[in-house]
Design an enzyme around this catalytic site. Structure first.
Site, PDB file in Angstrom:
ATOM      1  N   GLU A 178      -3.315  -4.647  -2.801  1.00  0.00           N
ATOM      2  CA  GLU A 178      -3.850  -5.905  -2.280  1.00  0.00           C
ATOM      3  C   GLU A 178      -4.988  -5.627  -1.306  1.00  0.00           C
ATOM      4  O   GLU A 178      -4.864  -4.761  -0.437  1.00  0.00           O
ATOM      5  CB  GLU A 178      -2.728  -6.686  -1.581  1.00  0.00           C
ATOM      6  N   THR A 198       0.869  -1.189   0.000  1.00  0.00           N
ATOM      7  CA  THR A 198       0.000   0.000   0.000  1.00  0.00           C
ATOM      8  C   THR A 198       0.897   1.228   0.000  1.00  0.00           C
ATOM      9  O   THR A 198       1.625   1.463   0.973  1.00  0.00           O
ATOM     10  CB  THR A 198      -0.903  -0.012   1.246  1.00  0.00           C
ATOM     11  N   CYS A 215      -3.184  -2.007   8.921  1.00  0.00           N
ATOM     12  CA  CYS A 215      -3.596  -1.235   7.742  1.00  0.00           C
ATOM     13  C   CYS A 215      -4.432   0.004   8.062  1.00  0.00           C
ATOM     14  O   CYS A 215      -4.030   1.112   7.711  1.00  0.00           O
ATOM     15  CB  CYS A 215      -4.344  -2.142   6.778  1.00  0.00           C
ATOM     16  N   LYS A 223      -6.792   1.970  -3.085  1.00  0.00           N
ATOM     17  CA  LYS A 223      -6.504   1.189  -1.869  1.00  0.00           C
ATOM     18  C   LYS A 223      -6.747   2.031  -0.607  1.00  0.00           C
ATOM     19  O   LYS A 223      -7.375   1.585   0.354  1.00  0.00           O
ATOM     20  CB  LYS A 223      -5.055   0.686  -1.922  1.00  0.00           C
TER      21      LYS A 223
HETATM   22  N1  LIG Z   1      -1.328  -7.186   6.321  1.00  0.00           N
HETATM   23  C1  LIG Z   1      -2.424  -6.954   5.604  1.00  0.00           C
HETATM   24  O1  LIG Z   1      -3.535  -7.393   5.935  1.00  0.00           O
HETATM   25  C2  LIG Z   1      -2.337  -6.134   4.356  1.00  0.00           C
HETATM   26  C3  LIG Z   1      -3.420  -6.143   3.454  1.00  0.00           C
HETATM   27  C4  LIG Z   1      -3.314  -5.396   2.279  1.00  0.00           C
HETATM   28  C5  LIG Z   1      -2.181  -4.627   2.043  1.00  0.00           C
HETATM   29  N2  LIG Z   1      -1.161  -4.629   2.935  1.00  0.00           N
HETATM   30  C6  LIG Z   1       0.029  -3.832   2.625  1.00  0.00           C
HETATM   31  O2  LIG Z   1       1.010  -4.737   2.120  1.00  0.00           O
HETATM   32  C7  LIG Z   1       2.320  -4.325   2.533  1.00  0.00           C
HETATM   33  C8  LIG Z   1       2.997  -5.444   3.303  1.00  0.00           C
HETATM   34  O3  LIG Z   1       2.259  -5.668   4.486  1.00  0.00           O
HETATM   35  P1  LIG Z   1       2.524  -6.945   5.418  1.00  0.00           P
HETATM   36  O4  LIG Z   1       1.486  -6.921   6.474  1.00  0.00           O
HETATM   37  O5  LIG Z   1       2.700  -8.142   4.564  1.00  0.00           O
HETATM   38  O6  LIG Z   1       3.951  -6.528   6.029  1.00  0.00           O
HETATM   39  P2  LIG Z   1       4.973  -7.448   6.867  1.00  0.00           P
HETATM   40  O7  LIG Z   1       5.684  -6.530   7.750  1.00  0.00           O
HETATM   41  O8  LIG Z   1       4.256  -8.644   7.416  1.00  0.00           O
HETATM   42  O9  LIG Z   1       5.974  -8.006   5.739  1.00  0.00           O
HETATM   43  C9  LIG Z   1       6.874  -7.214   5.035  1.00  0.00           C
HETATM   44  C10 LIG Z   1       8.124  -8.058   4.770  1.00  0.00           C
HETATM   45  O10 LIG Z   1       8.978  -7.348   3.877  1.00  0.00           O
HETATM   46  C11 LIG Z   1      10.327  -7.651   4.227  1.00  0.00           C
HETATM   47  N3  LIG Z   1      11.198  -6.658   3.586  1.00  0.00           N
HETATM   48  C12 LIG Z   1      11.417  -5.368   3.927  1.00  0.00           C
HETATM   49  N4  LIG Z   1      12.260  -4.790   3.060  1.00  0.00           N
HETATM   50  C13 LIG Z   1      12.600  -5.725   2.136  1.00  0.00           C
HETATM   51  C14 LIG Z   1      13.405  -5.732   0.978  1.00  0.00           C
HETATM   52  N5  LIG Z   1      14.043  -4.630   0.558  1.00  0.00           N
HETATM   53  N6  LIG Z   1      13.529  -6.890   0.268  1.00  0.00           N
HETATM   54  C15 LIG Z   1      12.871  -7.986   0.658  1.00  0.00           C
HETATM   55  N7  LIG Z   1      12.058  -8.040   1.757  1.00  0.00           N
HETATM   56  C16 LIG Z   1      11.929  -6.927   2.474  1.00  0.00           C
HETATM   57  C17 LIG Z   1      10.301  -7.634   5.728  1.00  0.00           C
HETATM   58  O11 LIG Z   1      11.401  -8.308   6.278  1.00  0.00           O
HETATM   59  C18 LIG Z   1       8.965  -8.331   6.020  1.00  0.00           C
HETATM   60  O12 LIG Z   1       9.122  -9.739   6.152  1.00  0.00           O
HETATM   61  C19 LIG Z   1       2.117  -3.041   3.322  1.00  0.00           C
HETATM   62  O13 LIG Z   1       2.232  -1.947   2.454  1.00  0.00           O
HETATM   63  C20 LIG Z   1       0.671  -3.156   3.804  1.00  0.00           C
HETATM   64  O14 LIG Z   1       0.079  -1.906   4.036  1.00  0.00           O
HETATM   65  C21 LIG Z   1      -1.209  -5.368   4.080  1.00  0.00           C
END
Ligand SMILES: NC(=O)c1ccc[n+]([C@@H]2O[C@H](COP(=O)([O-])OP(=O)(O)OC[C@H]3O[C@@H](n4cnc5c(N)ncnc54)[C@H](O)[C@@H]3O)[C@@H](O)[C@H]2O)c1
Length: 439
Positions: free
Chosen positions: A154, A121, A266, A210
């Site tokens: 997403e 996001t 989020c 989003k």
């Molecule tokens: N969690 C949800 O329900 C949800 C739903 C929709 C959208 N999103 C969005 O999706 C994105 C990810 O959310 P999430 O909850 O999965 O986050 P998260 O913190 O669970 O996972 C992010 C991962 O990215 C890794 N990372 C960071 N920098 C990196 C890099 N340069 N190369 C490779 N890996 C790297 C981190 O180590 C971590 O494991 C955010 O922008 C969030 O707003 C989340």
């Protein structure tokens, strides 16, 4: 298709696994070696219903791989999904430094055509930033390699993430290139076989969609929380009101549940980030500022009710707390209301014994130095000697408890229910004093 997913968190791991499930060859990259080691050894870094079996099945089929090797990951997929975190910066804006780091890595190592897909996001304009970042790296290398940047936000919900990804309501794709759009259509074709759910638009609109979705849902929750507080004062029952308005098809039943405030990774951060984006564009989003303020206040509603009952000094009082995760079916405690409730109780001198089916390890990590906070192995064991039971998360196992056992274990039959799980008349007939939200 060969697909790389960058960032193996809630979104990346679910997306990568579901993409492997439909036959793609998927490599998930993360910078966290512990997370990748856990996955390579067959373990799971997060709890998400149905995910573990799907991960194991696709690893066994040879379609799902995990790595910390950035160069290998960049070479692997024609499609590079960026699913890294975008946490709030100090001023509320989304920190896109992990996204640009991922883009920099792509630019550093790519040698053939890539479709770079922003799934994180991200604020409007981030696709341009990703494009420029990659261009900068290619210029530094003195090479020209073709690529397109696409926005594909997403919409999965934690707790139902696998089902949401496998059967999406809609797939939003922001794209300004035909070839990239065709590739995205091919990636998502297996997930929308009975009718087309892909909504193609320009990149900036996709980025804004989003935030608009999460801001709308957060608004519904804060609206209901404020009405619940009013209903209490007026002697009305917000649950009747909820059914009365939810039956209007223009309103609908979803996201009308009053409670102890919204949390999670989020809504809070996305509402803040959208307010920040608007401020930078000289637009004041007054409704969203109110949504956020109402939510901050609502997270203290249980603490306030407990204070009104026992007085502000809770020294010597002990509370059972059911539910730590920000919602049911996840172990995620980011911005969880339980953290505020626990903070309020401990700050007033009380002690707390908490139980959650999945989030207790996370709670131990978040409260490392809180001797007045302990954890129980079961919801029943958490009740022993408590002055009151406080319910914060709507886990299914809390919905039909043995009230006789609850009463026998507690010091007094008193329940503060931040999720309106029970029929007040029924609970009162079981001999309890019952304080819920808006009824
Ligand atoms: N969690 C949800 O329900 C949800 C739903 C929709 C959208 N999103 C969005 O999706 C994105 C990810 O959310 P999430 O909850 O999965 O986050 P998260 O913190 O669970 O996972 C992010 C991962 O990215 C890794 N990372 C960071 N920098 C990196 C890099 N340069 N190369 C490779 N890996 C790297 C981190 O180590 C971590 O494991 C955010 O922008 C969030 O707003 C989340």
């Amino acid at each position: 298709m060969k697909i790389t997913v960058i960032g193996t968190g809630y979104v990346g791991l679910v997306s990568g696994t579901c993409l492997a499930e439909v036959g793609n060859d998927v490599l998930c990259l993360d910078v966290d070696p512990a997370k990748i080691a856990t996955l390579q050894e067959g373990g799971m870094p997060i709890f998400e219903p149905g995910l573990q079996e799907m991960v194991r099945r696709n690893i066994a089929a040879g379609r799902l791989h995990f790595t910390t090797d950035i160069e290998r990951a960049v070479h692997f997929g024609t499609v590079q999904f960026i699913a890294v975190g975008t946490p709030p910066d100090e001023d509320g804006s989304a920190d896109v430094s992990y996204v640009t780091a991922a883009a920099r890595n792509i630019g550093r190592f790519m040698t053939d055509y890539k479709v770079v897909v922003d799934k994180s996001t991200v604020p409007v304009g981030t696709a341009d930033l990703v494009r420029d970042t990659i261009a900068g790296e290619l210029a530094t290398r003195g090479v020209a390699v073709p690529y397109n940047v696409v926005s594909n936000p997403e919409f999965l919900k934690e707790g139902a993430a696998v089902a949401d990804f496998m059967k999406p309501d809609r797939i939003v794709v922001g794209c300004d290139d035909e070839k990239a759009a065709l590739i995205l259509r091919a990636v998502y074709a297996p997930f929308q076989r009975n009718h087309d759910r892909l909504i193609l638009m320009d990149i900036r609109s996709a980025e804004l969609t989003k935030y608009a979705a999460n801001a709308m849902l957060a608004t519904r929750i804060s609206f209901m929380n404020e009405l619940a507080n009013l209903a209490e004062k007026l002697g009305a029952d917000i649950e009747h009101v909820r059914r009365g308005i939810g039956s209007d098809p223009r309103i609908g039943y979803d996201f009308l549940y009053p409670g102890a405030g919204y949390g999670g990774s989020c809504f809070p951060k996305d509402v803040q980030a959208l307010i920040r984006t608007a401020t930078d564009a000289d637009i004041d989003l007054r409704i969203l500022r109110a949504v956020e303020a109402a939510n901050d206040a609502q997270k203290h509603v249980l603490g306030r009710k407990i204070g009104a009952h026992f007085g502000r000094n809770l020294a010597g009082r002990h509370f059972a707390l059911w539910g730590l995760a920000f919602k049911a079916n996840t172990d995620d405690m980011r911005e969880a209301p339980s953290r505020v409730v626990i903070g309020d109780l401990l700050a007033s001198g009380a002690s707390v014994t908490a139980y959650d089916p999945e989030a207790m390890n996370e709670a131990r990590r978040l409260f490392p130095d809180a001797p007045a906070l302990s954890f129980a192995d079961s919801k029943e064991a958490a009740l022993d000697g408590a002055d009151a039971l406080v319910i914060v998360t709507e886990w299914k196992e809390f919905r039909s408890p043995d009230f006789e056992e609850i009463r026998s274990r507690m010091k007094a039959p008193l329940i503060f229910d931040g999720r309106n799980l029970f029929d007040p008349d029924f609970v009162r007939k079981q001999g309890f004093e019952y304080r819920a939200i808006g009824r």
